[in-house]
Scaffold this active site. Structure first.
Site, short mmCIF file in Angstrom:
data_model
loop_
_atom_site.label_atom_id
_atom_site.label_comp_id
_atom_site.label_asym_id
_atom_site.label_seq_id
_atom_site.Cartn_x
_atom_site.Cartn_y
_atom_site.Cartn_z
N ASP A 265 0.99 -1.05 0.08
CA ASP A 265 0.00 -0.01 0.06
C ASP A 265 0.90 1.34 -0.04
OD1 ASP A 265 -2.28 2.05 0.72
OD2 ASP A 265 -3.26 0.41 1.34
N ASP A 266 0.50 2.25 -0.88
CA ASP A 266 1.58 3.48 -0.72
C ASP A 266 0.91 4.38 0.32
OD1 ASP A 266 -1.17 3.49 -2.02
OD2 ASP A 266 -0.53 5.71 -2.91
N ASP B 145 -3.03 -3.24 -2.80
CA ASP B 145 -3.63 -2.24 -2.81
C ASP B 145 -3.84 -1.71 -4.40
OD1 ASP B 145 -5.18 0.25 -2.22
OD2 ASP B 145 -3.48 1.61 -2.68
N ASP C 168 17.16 -66.71 -11.50
CA ASP C 168 18.35 -66.09 -12.44
C ASP C 168 18.16 -66.93 -13.72
OD1 ASP C 168 21.54 -64.58 -12.12
OD2 ASP C 168 21.25 -66.13 -13.55
N ILE C 169 18.41 -66.14 -14.87
CA ILE C 169 18.19 -66.75 -15.99
C ILE C 169 19.52 -67.60 -16.21
CG2 ILE C 169 17.82 -66.41 -18.69
CD1 ILE C 169 16.11 -64.02 -17.70
N ASN D 241 22.34 -62.54 -25.21
CA ASN D 241 22.74 -61.50 -25.35
C ASN D 241 23.85 -61.65 -26.53
OD1 ASN D 241 21.54 -59.58 -24.08
ND2 ASN D 241 22.79 -59.68 -22.17
N ASP E 228 16.64 -57.82 -23.74
CA ASP E 228 15.87 -57.16 -23.06
C ASP E 228 14.44 -57.89 -23.30
OD1 ASP E 228 17.67 -55.61 -22.28
OD2 ASP E 228 16.97 -53.82 -23.59
N GLU F 9 20.10 -59.90 -14.80
CA GLU F 9 19.02 -60.77 -15.09
C GLU F 9 18.67 -61.57 -13.81
OE1 GLU F 9 22.08 -62.40 -14.25
OE2 GLU F 9 21.52 -64.04 -15.52
P1 GH3 Z 1 24.39 -68.22 -15.51
O1 GH3 Z 1 23.66 -69.21 -15.93
O2 GH3 Z 1 25.59 -68.83 -14.53
O3 GH3 Z 1 23.41 -67.41 -14.51
O4 GH3 Z 1 24.95 -67.53 -16.40
P2 GH3 Z 1 24.65 -66.02 -17.16
O5 GH3 Z 1 25.09 -65.74 -18.50
O6 GH3 Z 1 23.20 -65.88 -17.07
O7 GH3 Z 1 25.13 -65.01 -16.21
P3 GH3 Z 1 26.27 -63.79 -16.19
O8 GH3 Z 1 26.15 -62.92 -14.76
O9 GH3 Z 1 27.52 -64.29 -16.74
O10 GH3 Z 1 25.85 -62.90 -17.24
C1 GH3 Z 1 24.66 -62.23 -17.01
C2 GH3 Z 1 24.56 -61.20 -18.36
O11 GH3 Z 1 23.34 -60.31 -18.06
C3 GH3 Z 1 25.64 -60.07 -18.24
C4 GH3 Z 1 24.99 -58.75 -18.66
O12 GH3 Z 1 25.62 -58.16 -19.57
C5 GH3 Z 1 23.59 -59.19 -18.87
N1 GH3 Z 1 22.71 -58.32 -18.56
C6 GH3 Z 1 22.45 -57.47 -17.43
N2 GH3 Z 1 21.35 -56.63 -17.59
C7 GH3 Z 1 20.88 -56.37 -18.68
C8 GH3 Z 1 19.92 -55.90 -19.39
O13 GH3 Z 1 19.24 -55.22 -18.79
N3 GH3 Z 1 19.71 -56.17 -20.66
C9 GH3 Z 1 20.46 -57.28 -21.35
N4 GH3 Z 1 20.02 -57.51 -22.60
N5 GH3 Z 1 21.32 -57.91 -20.76
C10 GH3 Z 1 21.69 -57.47 -19.26
MG MG Z 2 22.22 -65.98 -15.27
#
Ligand code: GH3
Ligand code: MG
Length: 457
Positions: A9-10, A53, A330-331, A338, A347, A373
């Site tokens: 306010d002035d 104001d 684990d895969i 890969n 992926d 993985e």
């Molecule tokens: P194991 O049967 O003993 O598990 O062998 P593996 O080959 O599955 O295990 P290792 O740990 O040697 O390899 C895992 C791989 O997963 C290595 C890495 O580059 C890959 N990886 C990790 N994250 C990603 C992802 O987000 N995308 C892809 N495409 N690959 C991935």
């Molecule tokens: Mg593995």
């Protein structure tokens, strides 16, 4: 923390009068003697609300308001115009400049404090949202301030609650010129309608024939679905006490009958603009929260989330004497997938694997991508026998059906290994349980992969 009010306010005597009243209510007050000073104080983000104001030399209140509202850095500070002018045309001019409210000189104490309280409460809430949303700006999301400055406040979805034809027959066509309007003439159904309809604004007549409009406002404020929807009340002349009650309950703005056409439209636009801004802030906060706890590739929870949540789950299990199972998956030979088919194929396999995990577990089980993985599934109220069955089912779900890669052009066989463990005793650190699952997984790999191994108790 008490809110800080900037009084502009002035005339020093006027500023001192408002300052004294606000200070008596424990607000923190600073003053500015002209528009330029006010803009500087706001740029230094020194205040939570401005009492401005209108008639000042050099730069008048409308211009100050317009500048504040068109600057992304200050547009969210509520502005209340304090004016001796009281024609609807003056109010509309202020609203068009972006003012949030008006007080007419001489300013009544009760109205002053009620308005200041309600607007500072709203400001504090918006500040909190803005602070939380800052993280999301940092990761490159849209800045709501930019949009807010450009937002017209038109094209809103409005629910009008009014049971008097003489009133709504005028209001509906008026509002329809800028918005989509639903009319509810049965106040007892209005709450349901408001909760279902996803509205930007509720307009409630306080002069309903058969119902107390304030009750409706208060119910809308307490219901989750409508809590954040702004409310504009339409009040009968001479109903100040009810109006103040309404503002306390959480009504955002009001108009007095007879309703001025332009003022109605301007107030409605202001509410809708504000609503859209806060909704966007809320979305950003929600989104950044999700990003922080979600793995982007698979959509499962991430390791950070697992680690914070697992502690809660294990404490709960301990406290209630219930079992808790953890599996680590684990895969097998993922690296060679890969290496052979490329990273994108890898992926695809991870995404599909996550999907198969989701389909094999219950809603209360927690599935996470632990890294690379490697995945973890936590199963509350599950003993080792049941957990072994689930793990075996999951192993089968992977091994029995090949995975599509290269957009379905190719199918490859994938297997997984699983290590399993359970909470062994009350209060056992969850890290120990995870460690046992990991050791069991290592054994599964060592014993030839594509199998489930439960940790020895
Ligand atoms: P194991 O049967 O003993 O598990 O062998 P593996 O080959 O599955 O295990 P290792 O740990 O040697 O390899 C895992 C791989 O997963 C290595 C890495 O580059 C890959 N990886 C990790 N994250 C990603 C992802 O987000 N995308 C892809 N495409 N690959 C991935
Ligand atoms: Mg593995």
């Amino acid at each position: 923390m008490s809110a800080r009010i900037l009084v502009v306010d002035d005339i020093p005597a006027n500023a001192r009068l408002l300052e004294a009243r606000l200070t008596a209510e424990y607000f923190d007050v600073i003053t500015a003697a002209n528009g330029a000073e006010a803009l500087e104080a706001c740029a230094r983000s020194e205040c939570d609300l401005i009492l401005l104001d209108v008639m000042m030399p050099d730069m008048d209140g409308f211009e100050v308001c317009r500048r504040l509202k068109s600057n992304p850095a200050t547009h969210f500070i509520p502005v209340v115009m304090v004016t001796a002018l009281d024609s609807p045309a003056d109010r509309v001019r202020g609203l068009e400049a972006g003012a949030d409210d008006f007080l007419t000189k001489p300013v009544s104490d009760v109205v002053l404090i009620a308005r200041v309280r309600s607007l500072t409460r709203l400001k504090m809430m918006t500040d909190e949202l803005r602070m939380r949303a800052i993280t999301s700006y940092e990761i490159g999301m849209q800045q709501p301030e930019r949009d807010a400055v450009a937002e017209t406040g038109k094209g809103g979805r409005i629910l009008l609650v009014d049971d008097r034809p003489s009133s709504y027959e005028r209001l509906v066509p008026l509002l329809t010129t800028e918005h989509h309007v639903d009319l509810e003439t049965r106040p007892e159904d209005a709450l349901f309608q408001a909760a279902e309809g996803n509205y930007d604004l509720l307009i409630v007549s306080l002069g309903l024939e058969q119902y107390d409009g304030l009750r409706l406002c208060s119910q809308a404020r307490s219901l989750d679905r409508t809590r954040h929807v702004p409310i504009v009340a339409i009040a009968e002349a001479d109903s100040n006490a009810r109006l103040l009650r309404g503002l306390e309950i959480g009504v955002n703005d009001y108009l007095m009958r007879p309703v001025d056409k332009n003022e109605l439209l301007a107030r409605v636009r202001t509410q809708i603009r504000r609503r859209r801004y806060t909704e966007q802030l809320r979305d950003n906060v929600q989104h950044s929260f999700e990003m922080a706890v979600t793995d982007a590739l698979t959509g499962l929870h991430n390791r950070r989330y697992l680690e914070s949540h697992l502690k809660t789950l294990s404490e709960q299990a301990s406290a209630r004497g219930k079992p808790l199972a953890v599996m680590m998956l684990d895969i097998d030979f993922f690296k060679s997938i890969n290496d052979t088919y490329g990273h994108d194929a890898g992926d695809d396999v991870l995404r599909e694997f996550a999907m198969r995990i989701r389909r094999s577990i219950r809603g209360i089980d927690l599935a996470c991508r632990f890294g690379g993985e490697e995945f973890v599934v936590v199963m509350p109220e599950t003993n080792v026998q049941v957990a072994s069955m689930v793990a075996e089912r999951l192993r089968g779900a992977v091994a029995s059906e090949p995975f599509a890669i290269e957009k379905g052009a190719r199918q490859i066989d994938v297997t997984i290994s699983i290590g399993l463990s359970t909470l062994e005793r009350k209060g056992e650190p969850i890290a120990d349980v995870l460690k046992r699952a990991d050791t069991a997984l290592y054994r599964a790999k060592h014993d030839g992969r594509n199998r489930v191994v439960a940790a020895a108790a």
